[in-house]
Write an enzyme that holds these catalytic residues in place. Sequence first.
Site, PDB file in Angstrom:
ATOM      1  N   HIS A  98      -5.475   1.925   2.946  1.00  0.00           N
ATOM      2  CA  HIS A  98      -5.691   2.048   1.637  1.00  0.00           C
ATOM      3  C   HIS A  98      -6.234   0.740   0.946  1.00  0.00           C
ATOM      4  CE1 HIS A  98      -1.997   5.181   1.409  1.00  0.00           C
ATOM      5  NE2 HIS A  98      -3.200   5.850   1.021  1.00  0.00           N
ATOM      6  N   CYS A 146       3.735   0.900  -2.261  1.00  0.00           N
ATOM      7  CA  CYS A 146       3.982   2.402  -2.105  1.00  0.00           C
ATOM      8  C   CYS A 146       5.235   2.869  -2.465  1.00  0.00           C
ATOM      9  CB  CYS A 146       3.720   2.572  -0.113  1.00  0.00           C
ATOM     10  SG  CYS A 146       2.691   1.422   0.383  1.00  0.00           S
TER      11      CYS A 146
END
Length: 264
Positions: free
Chosen positions: A168, A255
């Site tokens: 990401h 996250c």
Amino acid sequence: MSNPTFEFTHAITRRPSASIVDGLRAEDIGTPDLDKMLAAHADYVAALKSTGATVIELDPAEAYPDAVFVEDTTLCLPHGAIMMRPGAPTRMGEVAEMAPAIRACFDDVRQINGPGHIEGGDILVTGREILVGRSDRTDAAGVAELAEIAAEWGHSLREVFTPPGVLHFKTDCSLMDAETILSTKRLDASGCFTGYRVLHVAEGEEAAANAIRFNNLVIMPAGFPRTADVLDKAGYEVVQVSNTECAKLDGGMSCLSLRFSATK
Ligand code: CIR
């Protein structure tokens, strides 16, 4: 005056479930140990709470091995929340699991309907814009759909790129304050942070780039002393939390939570 990019009243987390051993990973570097992950998760939640925020702790979602990584399901902005559309097929169902908790906190909840895909881990909200990194999980159509909602809510959005082989965009960068970004050198070299104050993680400590600024704290993974020193010297109050188990699944500090100020 509060700063909406890093001062928040709330966070949402989800405890890891036994199915975490089946979580997605780019490379198999070992099976995560649930007990160790639970202990680190408790430390992480304690750090969030220590800032005075309310932490909504959701129950494990056994059917979704990666559900502990709540950030990918939702983008929380001052105006409202946007339910994402993960690019990983096994993670799609996590969005519906998250929706009730989001609806309890926000009056305005929108949805990325597709056909594009976008995951929260690819989105960095700074004091001046929303940066979205195209990646294997986030495509042009997903970014375009988010851009329409963001524009309606008064945000400008800039599409950038996640480095090849990096899961990401925020695997490689974090917001430290409205104008300051912690980044790996490889991501900063792409030029995407021109005009910002950029702090580099230490050479060989690239995994330290995924940290979070949450109220008075910077919460970063333990085991990266030279980067901790950079942040300390820059005046940030740093808390370190073990990330050995989540790292086996390409997960990190950002996250593990959704961070926002509730509108209801
Ligand atoms: C995945 O591959 O989707 C998970 N194993 C890790 C997700 C990490 N999330 C994030 O960086 N926002």
